[in-house]
Write a protein that holds these residues in place. Structure first.
Motif, PDB file in Angstrom:
ATOM      1  N   GLN A  48     -21.626 -51.343  -0.057  1.00  0.00           N
ATOM      2  CA  GLN A  48     -21.386 -50.503  -1.228  1.00  0.00           C
ATOM      3  C   GLN A  48     -22.055 -49.153  -0.999  1.00  0.00           C
ATOM      4  O   GLN A  48     -23.234 -49.084  -0.685  1.00  0.00           O
ATOM      5  CB  GLN A  48     -21.932 -51.156  -2.493  1.00  0.00           C
ATOM      6  CG  GLN A  48     -21.681 -50.303  -3.728  1.00  0.00           C
ATOM      7  CD  GLN A  48     -22.059 -51.019  -5.004  1.00  0.00           C
ATOM      8  OE1 GLN A  48     -21.588 -52.102  -5.265  1.00  0.00           O
ATOM      9  NE2 GLN A  48     -22.927 -50.413  -5.788  1.00  0.00           N
ATOM     10  N   PRO A  49     -21.275 -48.067  -1.108  1.00  0.00           N
ATOM     11  CA  PRO A  49     -21.833 -46.748  -0.815  1.00  0.00           C
ATOM     12  C   PRO A  49     -22.972 -46.379  -1.765  1.00  0.00           C
ATOM     13  O   PRO A  49     -22.922 -46.681  -2.953  1.00  0.00           O
ATOM     14  CB  PRO A  49     -20.653 -45.797  -1.023  1.00  0.00           C
ATOM     15  CG  PRO A  49     -19.440 -46.646  -1.044  1.00  0.00           C
ATOM     16  CD  PRO A  49     -19.865 -48.008  -1.469  1.00  0.00           C
ATOM     17  N   SER A  51     -23.793 -43.145  -1.744  1.00  0.00           N
ATOM     18  CA  SER A  51     -23.379 -41.764  -1.977  1.00  0.00           C
ATOM     19  C   SER A  51     -22.045 -41.770  -2.716  1.00  0.00           C
ATOM     20  O   SER A  51     -21.257 -42.706  -2.577  1.00  0.00           O
ATOM     21  CB  SER A  51     -23.220 -41.063  -0.618  1.00  0.00           C
ATOM     22  OG  SER A  51     -22.495 -39.862  -0.742  1.00  0.00           O
ATOM     23  N   ASP A  52     -21.785 -40.733  -3.505  1.00  0.00           N
ATOM     24  CA  ASP A  52     -20.515 -40.639  -4.226  1.00  0.00           C
ATOM     25  C   ASP A  52     -19.380 -40.134  -3.354  1.00  0.00           C
ATOM     26  O   ASP A  52     -18.218 -40.260  -3.730  1.00  0.00           O
ATOM     27  CB  ASP A  52     -20.649 -39.705  -5.436  1.00  0.00           C
ATOM     28  CG  ASP A  52     -21.466 -40.334  -6.555  1.00  0.00           C
ATOM     29  OD1 ASP A  52     -21.546 -41.573  -6.619  1.00  0.00           O
ATOM     30  OD2 ASP A  52     -22.030 -39.566  -7.354  1.00  0.00           O
ATOM     31  N   ASP A  53     -19.686 -39.553  -2.189  1.00  0.00           N
ATOM     32  CA  ASP A  53     -18.623 -38.938  -1.400  1.00  0.00           C
ATOM     33  C   ASP A  53     -18.516 -39.445   0.034  1.00  0.00           C
ATOM     34  O   ASP A  53     -17.688 -38.970   0.800  1.00  0.00           O
ATOM     35  CB  ASP A  53     -18.779 -37.420  -1.394  1.00  0.00           C
ATOM     36  CG  ASP A  53     -20.086 -36.959  -0.769  1.00  0.00           C
ATOM     37  OD1 ASP A  53     -20.972 -37.801  -0.524  1.00  0.00           O
ATOM     38  OD2 ASP A  53     -20.230 -35.747  -0.523  1.00  0.00           O
ATOM     39  N   ALA A  55     -19.045 -43.116   2.780  1.00  0.00           N
ATOM     40  CA  ALA A  55     -19.314 -44.543   2.979  1.00  0.00           C
ATOM     41  C   ALA A  55     -19.140 -44.856   4.460  1.00  0.00           C
ATOM     42  O   ALA A  55     -18.536 -44.090   5.202  1.00  0.00           O
ATOM     43  CB  ALA A  55     -18.367 -45.390   2.150  1.00  0.00           C
ATOM     44  N   ALA A  79     -10.173 -42.442   0.878  1.00  0.00           N
ATOM     45  CA  ALA A  79     -10.931 -41.336   1.469  1.00  0.00           C
ATOM     46  C   ALA A  79     -10.009 -40.204   1.897  1.00  0.00           C
ATOM     47  O   ALA A  79      -8.895 -40.448   2.364  1.00  0.00           O
ATOM     48  CB  ALA A  79     -11.727 -41.831   2.672  1.00  0.00           C
ATOM     49  N   LEU A 120     -14.664 -39.347  -0.516  1.00  0.00           N
ATOM     50  CA  LEU A 120     -14.193 -40.513  -1.266  1.00  0.00           C
ATOM     51  C   LEU A 120     -13.451 -40.088  -2.529  1.00  0.00           C
ATOM     52  O   LEU A 120     -13.916 -39.227  -3.266  1.00  0.00           O
ATOM     53  CB  LEU A 120     -15.362 -41.423  -1.648  1.00  0.00           C
ATOM     54  CG  LEU A 120     -16.045 -42.181  -0.512  1.00  0.00           C
ATOM     55  CD1 LEU A 120     -17.215 -43.006  -1.056  1.00  0.00           C
ATOM     56  CD2 LEU A 120     -15.068 -43.075   0.236  1.00  0.00           C
ATOM     57  N   ARG A 122     -12.652 -42.436  -4.774  1.00  0.00           N
ATOM     58  CA  ARG A 122     -13.319 -43.325  -5.729  1.00  0.00           C
ATOM     59  C   ARG A 122     -14.440 -44.029  -4.977  1.00  0.00           C
ATOM     60  O   ARG A 122     -14.368 -44.192  -3.765  1.00  0.00           O
ATOM     61  CB  ARG A 122     -12.345 -44.328  -6.349  1.00  0.00           C
ATOM     62  CG  ARG A 122     -11.737 -45.288  -5.348  1.00  0.00           C
ATOM     63  CD  ARG A 122     -10.814 -46.307  -6.016  1.00  0.00           C
ATOM     64  NE  ARG A 122     -10.073 -47.077  -5.036  1.00  0.00           N
ATOM     65  CZ  ARG A 122     -10.539 -48.154  -4.407  1.00  0.00           C
ATOM     66  NH1 ARG A 122     -11.760 -48.590  -4.648  1.00  0.00           N
ATOM     67  NH2 ARG A 122      -9.807 -48.797  -3.527  1.00  0.00           N
ATOM     68  N   LYS A 123     -15.479 -44.416  -5.700  1.00  0.00           N
ATOM     69  CA  LYS A 123     -16.616 -45.082  -5.073  1.00  0.00           C
ATOM     70  C   LYS A 123     -16.400 -46.599  -5.154  1.00  0.00           C
ATOM     71  O   LYS A 123     -16.409 -47.166  -6.241  1.00  0.00           O
ATOM     72  CB  LYS A 123     -17.907 -44.686  -5.782  1.00  0.00           C
ATOM     73  CG  LYS A 123     -19.164 -45.222  -5.125  1.00  0.00           C
ATOM     74  CD  LYS A 123     -20.401 -44.678  -5.823  1.00  0.00           C
ATOM     75  CE  LYS A 123     -21.662 -45.273  -5.250  1.00  0.00           C
ATOM     76  NZ  LYS A 123     -22.855 -44.729  -5.896  1.00  0.00           N
ATOM     77  N   LYS A 125     -16.917 -50.494  -5.292  1.00  0.00           N
ATOM     78  CA  LYS A 125     -17.994 -51.317  -5.850  1.00  0.00           C
ATOM     79  C   LYS A 125     -18.012 -52.687  -5.172  1.00  0.00           C
ATOM     80  O   LYS A 125     -16.977 -53.200  -4.745  1.00  0.00           O
ATOM     81  CB  LYS A 125     -17.795 -51.512  -7.355  1.00  0.00           C
ATOM     82  CG  LYS A 125     -17.697 -50.213  -8.145  1.00  0.00           C
ATOM     83  CD  LYS A 125     -19.045 -49.607  -8.357  1.00  0.00           C
ATOM     84  CE  LYS A 125     -18.942 -48.407  -9.285  1.00  0.00           C
ATOM     85  NZ  LYS A 125     -19.815 -47.341  -8.958  1.00  0.00           N
TER      86      LYS A 125
END
Length: 159
Positions: A48-49, A51-53, A55, A79, A120, A122-123, A125
């Motif tokens: 799970q990343p 960071s928001d942007d 992975a 991405a 990204l 979307r992040k 989960k």
């Protein structure tokens, strides 16, 4: 292009260092003849990343065929771009391709060669899956469902 880890990247790298590779085999490509690559993909996952942007992704490509191939690119709908990196002396470096030897394997793992999902959309989960498509120099593309694991995930099996 050579990138050095900055403070934010060290946090990500630290979380990823706690992760390994594990999972089940999926997908395949190539033929049964000894003169062709015969690829299968397993042990795929994404921590799970944090960071928001950005992975990372890890997997193993096994080649049971008699010819080498190269992983040339990766695409994913989550991405803006997915890049292939190798890690040399603590620095990650984007590369155009990675070799998959005949009768061998390419291991993308924490602390070594890996995928970077950048920009990204979307992040992801924990518990979700991320769809990726691996592209090769000679073999057909392989689609892989990459499960999203905890950021500190350490598989019980794998490499």
């Amino acid at each position: 292009m050579r990138l050095r880890f900055g403070p934010a990247a060290l946090v990500i790298a630290g979380a990823l260092a706690l992760a390994g590779c594990g999972g089940s085999d999926t997908g395949g490509s190539g033929g049964s003849g000894s003169g062709k690559a015969e690829l299968s993909v397993g042990s795929a996952y994404m921590p799970q990343p944090v960071s928001d942007d950005m992975a990372a992704g890890f997997l193993t490509v096994t080649n049971k065929g008699g010819a080498a191939d190269d992983l040339t690119s990766v695409t994913s709908d989550i991405a803006g771009q997915v890049t292939v990196h190798e890690t040399v002396d603590g620095a990650m470096q984007e590369v155009k391709s990675l070799k998959i030897p005949a009768g061998g394997r390419l291991e993308l793992k924490s602390g070594g060669d890996h995928l970077m999902f950048e920009q990204l959309k979307r992040k992801p989960k924990e518990g979700q899956t991320v769809s990726v498509e691996l592209h090769f120099a000679h073999s057909d593309p392989v689609k892989v469902e990459m499960p999203v694991k905890p950021a500190t995930y350490t598989p019980k099996t794998g490499h």
